[in-house]
Design a protein around this motif. Structure first.
Motif, PDB file in Angstrom:
ATOM      1  N   PHE B  16       0.843  -1.239   0.008  1.00  0.00           N
ATOM      2  CA  PHE B  16      -0.011  -0.096  -0.178  1.00  0.00           C
ATOM      3  C   PHE B  16       0.750   1.254   0.112  1.00  0.00           C
ATOM      4  CE2 PHE B  16      -2.681   3.279   2.463  1.00  0.00           C
ATOM      5  CZ  PHE B  16      -3.510   3.625   1.199  1.00  0.00           C
ATOM      6  N   PHE B  17       1.950   1.413   0.792  1.00  0.00           N
ATOM      7  CA  PHE B  17       3.347   2.762   0.388  1.00  0.00           C
ATOM      8  C   PHE B  17       3.297   2.652  -0.540  1.00  0.00           C
ATOM      9  CE2 PHE B  17       2.817   2.131   5.235  1.00  0.00           C
ATOM     10  CZ  PHE B  17       3.254   3.939   6.005  1.00  0.00           C
ATOM     11  N   LEU B  18       3.420   1.738  -1.344  1.00  0.00           N
ATOM     12  CA  LEU B  18       4.524   1.285  -2.657  1.00  0.00           C
ATOM     13  C   LEU B  18       3.790   2.491  -3.708  1.00  0.00           C
ATOM     14  CD1 LEU B  18       6.142  -1.901  -2.845  1.00  0.00           C
ATOM     15  CD2 LEU B  18       7.639   0.728  -2.505  1.00  0.00           C
ATOM     16  N   ILE B  19       2.159   1.762  -3.464  1.00  0.00           N
ATOM     17  CA  ILE B  19       1.215   2.605  -4.507  1.00  0.00           C
ATOM     18  C   ILE B  19       0.819   3.661  -4.203  1.00  0.00           C
ATOM     19  CG2 ILE B  19      -1.460   2.363  -4.992  1.00  0.00           C
ATOM     20  CD1 ILE B  19      -1.212  -0.481  -4.600  1.00  0.00           C
ATOM     21  N   THR B  20       0.668   3.718  -2.408  1.00  0.00           N
ATOM     22  CA  THR B  20       0.967   5.459  -2.297  1.00  0.00           C
ATOM     23  C   THR B  20       1.782   6.315  -2.597  1.00  0.00           C
ATOM     24  OG1 THR B  20       1.394   5.568  -0.448  1.00  0.00           O
ATOM     25  CG2 THR B  20      -0.751   4.837  -0.549  1.00  0.00           C
ATOM     26  N   ILE B  21       3.099   6.176  -2.854  1.00  0.00           N
ATOM     27  CA  ILE B  21       4.033   6.623  -3.892  1.00  0.00           C
ATOM     28  C   ILE B  21       4.202   6.698  -4.713  1.00  0.00           C
ATOM     29  CG2 ILE B  21       6.956   6.503  -4.172  1.00  0.00           C
ATOM     30  CD1 ILE B  21       7.418   5.235  -1.559  1.00  0.00           C
ATOM     31  N   ALA B  22       3.713   5.530  -5.460  1.00  0.00           N
ATOM     32  CA  ALA B  22       2.995   6.310  -7.547  1.00  0.00           C
ATOM     33  C   ALA B  22       2.074   6.897  -7.914  1.00  0.00           C
ATOM     34  CB  ALA B  22       2.670   4.528  -7.977  1.00  0.00           C
ATOM     35  N   ILE B  23       1.238   6.705  -6.549  1.00  0.00           N
ATOM     36  CA  ILE B  23      -0.365   7.707  -7.050  1.00  0.00           C
ATOM     37  C   ILE B  23       0.503   9.548  -6.348  1.00  0.00           C
ATOM     38  CG2 ILE B  23      -2.516   8.637  -6.505  1.00  0.00           C
ATOM     39  CD1 ILE B  23      -2.540   5.368  -5.112  1.00  0.00           C
ATOM     40  N   PHE B  24       1.501   9.680  -5.826  1.00  0.00           N
ATOM     41  CA  PHE B  24       1.411  10.912  -5.120  1.00  0.00           C
ATOM     42  C   PHE B  24       2.646  11.414  -6.362  1.00  0.00           C
ATOM     43  CE2 PHE B  24       5.094  13.735  -2.915  1.00  0.00           C
ATOM     44  CZ  PHE B  24       4.209  14.197  -3.094  1.00  0.00           C
ATOM     45  N   TRP B  25       4.015   9.916  -7.002  1.00  0.00           N
ATOM     46  CA  TRP B  25       4.377  10.727  -8.115  1.00  0.00           C
ATOM     47  C   TRP B  25       3.180  11.275  -9.550  1.00  0.00           C
ATOM     48  CZ3 TRP B  25       5.119   8.179 -13.133  1.00  0.00           C
ATOM     49  CH2 TRP B  25       6.067   8.713 -13.135  1.00  0.00           C
ATOM     50  N   LEU B  26       2.332  10.848  -9.526  1.00  0.00           N
ATOM     51  CA  LEU B  26       1.437  10.831 -10.909  1.00  0.00           C
ATOM     52  C   LEU B  26       0.858  12.168 -10.274  1.00  0.00           C
ATOM     53  CD1 LEU B  26       0.228   7.452 -11.643  1.00  0.00           C
ATOM     54  CD2 LEU B  26       1.393   8.676 -13.070  1.00  0.00           C
ATOM     55  N   VAL B  27       0.515  12.721  -9.528  1.00  0.00           N
ATOM     56  CA  VAL B  27       0.274  14.148  -8.344  1.00  0.00           C
ATOM     57  C   VAL B  27       0.878  15.014  -8.874  1.00  0.00           C
ATOM     58  CG1 VAL B  27      -0.883  15.121  -6.980  1.00  0.00           C
ATOM     59  CG2 VAL B  27      -1.723  13.075  -7.265  1.00  0.00           C
ATOM     60  N   HIS B  28       2.212  14.824  -8.504  1.00  0.00           N
ATOM     61  CA  HIS B  28       3.146  14.921  -9.146  1.00  0.00           C
ATOM     62  C   HIS B  28       3.140  16.598 -10.204  1.00  0.00           C
ATOM     63  CE1 HIS B  28       6.635  18.137  -7.080  1.00  0.00           C
ATOM     64  NE2 HIS B  28       7.401  17.159  -7.843  1.00  0.00           N
ATOM     65  N   LYS B  29       3.585  14.803 -10.869  1.00  0.00           N
ATOM     66  CA  LYS B  29       3.486  15.410 -12.358  1.00  0.00           C
ATOM     67  C   LYS B  29       1.944  16.376 -13.025  1.00  0.00           C
ATOM     68  CE  LYS B  29       5.218  13.674 -14.605  1.00  0.00           C
ATOM     69  NZ  LYS B  29       6.623  12.899 -16.159  1.00  0.00           N
ATOM     70  N   THR B  30       1.115  16.487 -12.253  1.00  0.00           N
ATOM     71  CA  THR B  30       0.292  17.243 -13.023  1.00  0.00           C
ATOM     72  C   THR B  30       0.354  18.976 -13.086  1.00  0.00           C
ATOM     73  OG1 THR B  30      -1.162  17.301 -11.105  1.00  0.00           O
ATOM     74  CG2 THR B  30      -2.010  15.511 -11.719  1.00  0.00           C
ATOM     75  N   PRO B  31      -0.329  18.759 -13.891  1.00  0.00           N
ATOM     76  CA  PRO B  31       0.012  20.610 -14.612  1.00  0.00           C
ATOM     77  C   PRO B  31      -1.262  21.480 -12.979  1.00  0.00           C
ATOM     78  CG  PRO B  31      -1.747  19.264 -16.149  1.00  0.00           C
ATOM     79  CD  PRO B  31      -0.820  18.480 -15.247  1.00  0.00           C
ATOM     80  N   GLY B  32      -0.366  22.548 -12.887  1.00  0.00           N
ATOM     81  CA  GLY B  32      -1.376  23.557 -12.530  1.00  0.00           C
ATOM     82  C   GLY B  32      -0.913  23.227 -10.923  1.00  0.00           C
ATOM     83  N   ASP B  33      -1.410  24.197 -10.482  1.00  0.00           N
ATOM     84  CA  ASP B  33      -0.871  25.150  -8.859  1.00  0.00           C
ATOM     85  C   ASP B  33      -1.761  23.714  -7.432  1.00  0.00           C
ATOM     86  OD1 ASP B  33      -1.021  25.518  -6.363  1.00  0.00           O
ATOM     87  OD2 ASP B  33      -0.657  27.457  -6.238  1.00  0.00           O
ATOM     88  N   PRO B  34      -1.089  22.854  -6.728  1.00  0.00           N
ATOM     89  CA  PRO B  34      -1.549  21.703  -6.242  1.00  0.00           C
ATOM     90  C   PRO B  34      -2.403  22.387  -4.617  1.00  0.00           C
ATOM     91  CG  PRO B  34       1.101  21.435  -5.549  1.00  0.00           C
ATOM     92  CD  PRO B  34       0.680  22.816  -6.837  1.00  0.00           C
ATOM     93  N   ILE B  35      -2.064  23.762  -4.579  1.00  0.00           N
ATOM     94  CA  ILE B  35      -3.383  24.478  -3.683  1.00  0.00           C
ATOM     95  C   ILE B  35      -4.252  23.923  -4.387  1.00  0.00           C
ATOM     96  CG2 ILE B  35      -2.991  26.173  -4.192  1.00  0.00           C
ATOM     97  CD1 ILE B  35      -2.822  25.292  -0.751  1.00  0.00           C
ATOM     98  N   ALA B  36      -4.963  24.241  -5.495  1.00  0.00           N
ATOM     99  CA  ALA B  36      -5.716  24.430  -6.198  1.00  0.00           C
ATOM    100  C   ALA B  36      -6.814  22.961  -6.036  1.00  0.00           C
ATOM    101  CB  ALA B  36      -5.935  24.547  -6.936  1.00  0.00           C
ATOM    102  N   MET B  37      -6.502  21.739  -5.260  1.00  0.00           N
ATOM    103  CA  MET B  37      -6.340  20.564  -5.068  1.00  0.00           C
ATOM    104  C   MET B  37      -7.274  20.110  -3.458  1.00  0.00           C
ATOM    105  SD  MET B  37      -4.556  18.032  -7.640  1.00  0.00           S
ATOM    106  CE  MET B  37      -4.583  16.400  -7.265  1.00  0.00           C
ATOM    107  N   ALA B 295      -7.146   1.205  -4.881  1.00  0.00           N
ATOM    108  CA  ALA B 295      -6.215   0.356  -3.762  1.00  0.00           C
ATOM    109  C   ALA B 295      -6.237   0.044  -2.771  1.00  0.00           C
ATOM    110  CB  ALA B 295      -4.671   1.539  -3.697  1.00  0.00           C
ATOM    111  N   ILE B 296      -7.121   0.201  -2.047  1.00  0.00           N
ATOM    112  CA  ILE B 296      -7.355  -0.524  -0.834  1.00  0.00           C
ATOM    113  C   ILE B 296      -8.462  -1.348  -1.208  1.00  0.00           C
ATOM    114  CG2 ILE B 296      -8.780   0.447   1.394  1.00  0.00           C
ATOM    115  CD1 ILE B 296      -7.859   2.535   1.032  1.00  0.00           C
ATOM    116  N   LEU B 297      -9.029  -1.206  -1.873  1.00  0.00           N
ATOM    117  CA  LEU B 297     -10.674  -2.147  -1.902  1.00  0.00           C
ATOM    118  C   LEU B 297      -9.400  -3.740  -2.202  1.00  0.00           C
ATOM    119  CD1 LEU B 297     -13.677  -2.246  -2.767  1.00  0.00           C
ATOM    120  CD2 LEU B 297     -12.819  -2.798  -5.354  1.00  0.00           C
ATOM    121  N   VAL B 298      -8.524  -3.268  -3.968  1.00  0.00           N
ATOM    122  CA  VAL B 298      -7.639  -4.368  -4.322  1.00  0.00           C
ATOM    123  C   VAL B 298      -7.172  -5.702  -2.814  1.00  0.00           C
ATOM    124  CG1 VAL B 298      -5.968  -5.073  -5.244  1.00  0.00           C
ATOM    125  CG2 VAL B 298      -7.746  -3.978  -6.217  1.00  0.00           C
TER     126      VAL B 298
END
Lengths: 331, 319, 302
Positions: B16-37, B295-298
């Motif tokens: 689960f930790f590994l997956i959250t790192i992967a997801i966070f990495w994807l989030v980090h790549k999104t365009p725009g200011d992260p504060i908006a999310m 991820a949690i469900l699986v």
């Protein structure tokens, strides 16, 4: 006028069992005939692949057909034809008047069912009116009978919690659950430690004495035969080679194959350690030799043996031999 | 058994930790200011520059990436998944109202696939190499081969448009509520999801049934006088259930994948439909929330597989 | 006491179950494969699809992207065999060109899965110990995540594209192949000639390329075939959802995207039936071939 002979308990005549395989059709059993009378212990001996286990399975029609192909001139239990019996009546015979003990108690017991439930099932399936509690109580009683200590507790355990010997005791309890007239034991001690084998044989003997059931004991162990059997059927390559009373067989065998078997038995009364195994190998059952199947390994073999298949001839005194020259056979 | 489950639990937490790192990495790549999310849009629009800078600090967004990840994870685990970029609603709330329909579709679909797989699998195992067996093989191959969306379109074409028997979309008809309405909306999507997943289970049921029916203990049961039916139900089935249950639990992810597609075709208001529409509206915070939930469900299903395994098999249970 | 193994009826039954002729392994394999008539028919069908894809421009007669606003939503006719779509493009031409895209994506993604699987499976089998347990645990994890959902997430954040889709499929389909290669490697590792090669100083890479890959090739070919079927199906699903191949490039999946409206489903079945049948038959055919191959390689698994 014909002499009215009493009907034997079990009569097998001209039994053939074939399996089609990648290497051709295997004739596992090739015209076997034998009889079992009430109360007697008949040992069926032979090497691996001689068809003795397949014969045992055929009695209660436990082989899967197909792939197995089974036919017989006669197959009767207490005079009733087992071949023509409808499934429901056949199931009443299985586990009722005929109990079976299998070779490997490790795999022959259901791993996800308690020992008690498995014995109780044997009882339950043959009750007039289903009574679960009575069946459970009987299961505990049977476990005690076969010498399982603390049976009430042990009945609630699973097979993997039992030792090999204890499992085989449970197996025997299952076979005698409904006070059978016939017990078929298929290599009951082969899978067990040597020290346990004697205990289990004692138990079978005791069970036989208690129920008065006739017993067919399938084995490759002549030591077991000498200890338990009244009568012996010697099998080779899917055929009966010789039948005789146990003493006659050991003292004066009338078939060269029996002689070979006896020679390979370690003896107490001679000093030699050397065993004398039969030279050669058992035949390939998908392509058996013509004539007598034993001729390639037989010291007495001659032209006739290669050409003509010997019949199982009555030699008198309850003895039969499938040898062309039974008089020449000597130990 | 306790040690076994504890070890499995540990692995799942690690994964689960590994997956959250992967997801966070994807989030980090999104365009725009992260504060908006991460903060409600009204605050973003009306708040002073100082206020927003303060919030940014509180959320760790001005810190190194590793700290950002930690802040994000702690908030997410506490149920704060940020806000939708589209309508400003909390992501947790959006997902919460969508999870029910998806679970309903998945469970009914699973039930239907098992109702197909068990009888056919047992039949095929008992009559190997018969016409039944070959017919069953065709059903299972068809089920894994034909894309679920195409089956869904054919279903709509036949049962909704031509025969006019069942509704083609939605979960209910507000003008005509009731049990019958609920069922009529559920039938088509659930049956199609069930069919699409039945092939996988069918193969496992068949092969594990064949193994068990050939086992020695089956012959013992027959020698006791058990009927063929009893041999299957009381003996072979229980044993064959051990591998099949594991497959059912580990296949939950694939079931969800099928549900996502079906929700899209049938306009079923589940989280799959939400996720797919969020992709086109570039509503990143919803997608991330969806990813975490999946991820949690699986992983929970995988854990469930381990628990079931220990429960069904006494050899493991008592170890 | 003679201690001989007993004759087990169960063994005879099992041997009788697995009956087939005896011959060289190659000829036996071929015969088993041909006995699967369906597999042979499938090969024929697939050759047809490949030919259609290769010769699409000559066969179709229309530019797949040529808009013709005077002939929109036309039913099948002599001029347009499968009719036209809402912008007047020829559906038959798009179907043939879509075959190129769908087969190409399917092969690429499956190829990626096989490469990943062979590498990781081989490493797990060769190195054993903790590498093996980590790789196999990873395989379980990857396998339990649905590729469709993963791609929804990845495409949602990175934007939908063909490379994204191929990598997602390849990344999440490798475990099937990986397990097979691991199994073969483990059984080979025990064999003497590998020990001899290792004793002679052969490195892991040498062992992989010279010994393990050739031995694992038959089972890998089965896994690869099944992976292609899986990948083609996934491509169509993802493109159908709008997450894969983007219009105007035609793919079997995105040709069905238009069919999400009920008026199209009811009124213009040619728009969605043809590409749907094309995907279904192709995936089915590849799966049949995979099954046939599996029987040819290892009859016991059937």
């Amino acid at each position: 006028m014909t002499v009215h002979e009493p009907e034997p308990l079990l009569r097998i005549e001209g039994l053939h069992v074939e399996f089609p395989t990648e290497d051709g059709v295997v004739h596992a059993v090739d015209g076997v005939s034998m009889e079992v009378n009430p109360g007697e212990i008949v040992a069926v001996v032979g090497e691996s692949g001689s068809g003795k286990s397949v014969t045992a399975m055929s009695v209660l029609r436990l082989l899967r057909e197909p792939p197995a192909r089974v036919r017989a001139d006669a197959l009767t239990f207490r005079g009733q034809d087992l071949r023509a019996m409808p499934p429901r009546r056949l199931r009443a015979v299985r586990g009722g008047p005929v109990g079976m003990i299998f070779q490997d108690p490790m795999t022959a017991l259901n791993p996800v069912m308690t020992i008690g439930d498995q014995i109780a099932e044997a009882v339950l399936l043959h009750q007039e009116r289903r009574d679960r509690r009575a069946a459970q109580a009987r299961a505990v009683e049977l476990l005690e009978l076969v010498g399982v200590p603390d049976p009430g507790q042990r009945a609630r355990q699973y097979p993997h919690e039992f030792s090999g010997g204890m499992r085989q005791r449970a197996m025997i309890a299952m076979a005698i659950a409904n006070d059978p007239d016939l017990i078929i034991a298929d290599e009951p001690t082969t899978a067990l430690d040597v020290t346990i084998q004697a205990q289990v044989l004692d138990l079978i003997q005791k069970a036989q004495a208690e129920t008065g059931a006739a017993t067919v004991l399938i084995t490759h162990d002549l030591g077991v035969v000498a200890e338990l059997a009244d009568r012996v059927v010697v099998m080779y390559a899917g055929r009966v080679m010789e039948t005789a009373g146990v003493e006659d067989l050991f003292v004066r065998p009338r078939h060269p194959y029996t002689v070979g078997l006896l020679a390979s038995l370690p003896r107490m009364d001679t000093d030699t350690d050397a065993l004398d195994p039969i030279p050669g190998n058992p035949p390939n059952m998908s392509n058996p030799p013509p004539g007598c199947p034993f001729h390639p390994r037989c010291p007495l073999a001659r032209e006739r043996c290669r050409a003509e298949r010997p019949a199982l001839l009555d030699l008198g005194g309850g003895r039969r031999s499938a040898c062309h020259f039974p008089e020449e056979v000597g130990p | 058994m306790g040690a076994y489950l504890a070890r499995r639990l540990m692995t799942n937490v690690l994964v689960f930790f590994l997956i959250t790192i992967a997801i966070f990495w994807l989030v980090h790549k999104t365009p725009g200011d992260p504060i908006a999310m991460r903060i409600p849009p009204d605050q973003l629009n009306s708040g002073t520059a100082e206020y927003i800078a303060q919030r940014r600090h509180e959320l760790g967004l001005d810190r190194p990436i590793v700290v950002q990840y930690w802040f994000w994870l702690v908030n997410a685990v506490q149920g704060d998944l940020g806000y939708s970029l589209l309508n400003g609603r909390p992501v947790t709330e959006l997902l919460a109202e969508r999870i029910g329909p998806t679970v309903e579709l998945m469970l009914v679909g699973l039930l239907i696939s098992l109702l197909i797989a068990f009888p056919l699998g047992i039949l095929a195992a008992r009559r190997r190499n018969s016409a039944w067996d070959y017919g069953t093989a065709v059903v299972s191959l068809g089920s894994v081969s034909i894309p679920v969306f195409f089956v869904a379109l054919i279903g709509i074409y036949l049962f909704s448009l031509k025969l006019q028997l069942l509704p083609a979309s939605g979960i209910s008809d507000p003008t005509n509520p009731g049990l019958l309405d609920t069922l009529s909306h559920l039938v088509l999507p659930a049956v199609i999801l069930g069919f699409a997943n039945s092939g996988t289970y069918l193969r496992y049921v068949r092969s594990s049934m064949i193994t068990e029916l050939n086992a020695d203990y089956v012959r013992t049961a027959e020698a006791k006088g058990a009927s063929p039916r009893r041999v299957v139900v009381r003996h072979a089935l229980r044993n064959s259930l051990i591998p099949v249950l594991t497959v059912i639990a580990t296949n939950m992810g694939q079931l969800l994948g099928g549900a996502v597609v079906i929700e899209q075709v049938f306009a079923w208001p589940g989280m799959g439909q939400l996720a797919v529409s969020s992709v086109f509206q570039q509503d990143y915070s919803v997608i991330v929330g969806f990813a975490l939930l999946v991820a949690i469900l699986v992983l929970l299903s995988n854990l469930l597989a381990d628990v079931l395994y220990t429960l069904v098999d006494p050899r493991v249970r008592l170890r | 006491m003679t201690d001989l193994p007993a004759d087990l009826p169960g063994e005879l039954e099992a041997r009788a179950d697995a009956s087939a002729g005896r011959s060289t392994p190659w000829r036996t394999g071929l015969r088993r494969f041909r006995r699967h008539t369906v597999a042979v028919v499938s090969v024929g069908y697939l050759l047809l699809v490949v030919a259609a894809a290769v010769f699409a421009p000559t066969l179709s007669g229309y530019d797949p992207n040529a808009v013709d606003l005077e002939h929109v939503r036309e039913a099948p006719s002599a001029a347009h065999w499968l009719g036209t779509d809402p912008t007047g493009r020829d559906v038959f031409s798009r179907l043939l060109h879509a075959a190129r895209v769908s087969l190409g994506v399917g092969l690429a993604a499956a190829g990626l899965a096989v490469v990943f699987g062979t590498l990781l499976g081989g490493l797990a089998g060769l190195l054993g110990r903790w590498v093996d347990s980590v790789v196999m645990r990873l395989a379980d994890v990857f396998l339990s995540f649905p590729t469709v959902v993963v791609t929804v997430v990845v495409a949602g954040i990175l934007g939908p594209s063909v490379p994204t889709m191929i990598i997602a499929i390849g990344l999440f389909q490798w475990p099937v192949c990986g397990r097979i290669v691991r199994g073969v490697t483990l059984s080979l590792r025990e064999q003497e000639y590998l020990l001899a090669a290792r004793a002679a100083g052969a490195g892991s890479f040498w062992l992989m390329t010279r010994h393990i890959v050739p031995a694992a090739l038959p089972p890998i070919s089965v896994a690869a075939t099944l992976a292609v079927a899986q990948a083609i199906g996934l491509e169509s699903t993802l493109s159908f959802l709008g997450l894969g191949v983007q219009p105007p490039t035609p793919s079997w999946g995105n040709m069905l995207t238009d069919a999400q409206s009920l008026t199209v489903i009811a009124g213009q079945p040619w728009l969605w039936l043809a590409p749907g049948i094309a995907v279904a038959l192709t995936v089915l055919a590849v799966n049949f071939i995979g099954d046939g191959l599996r029987d040819a390689v290892d009859p016991r698994q059937s």
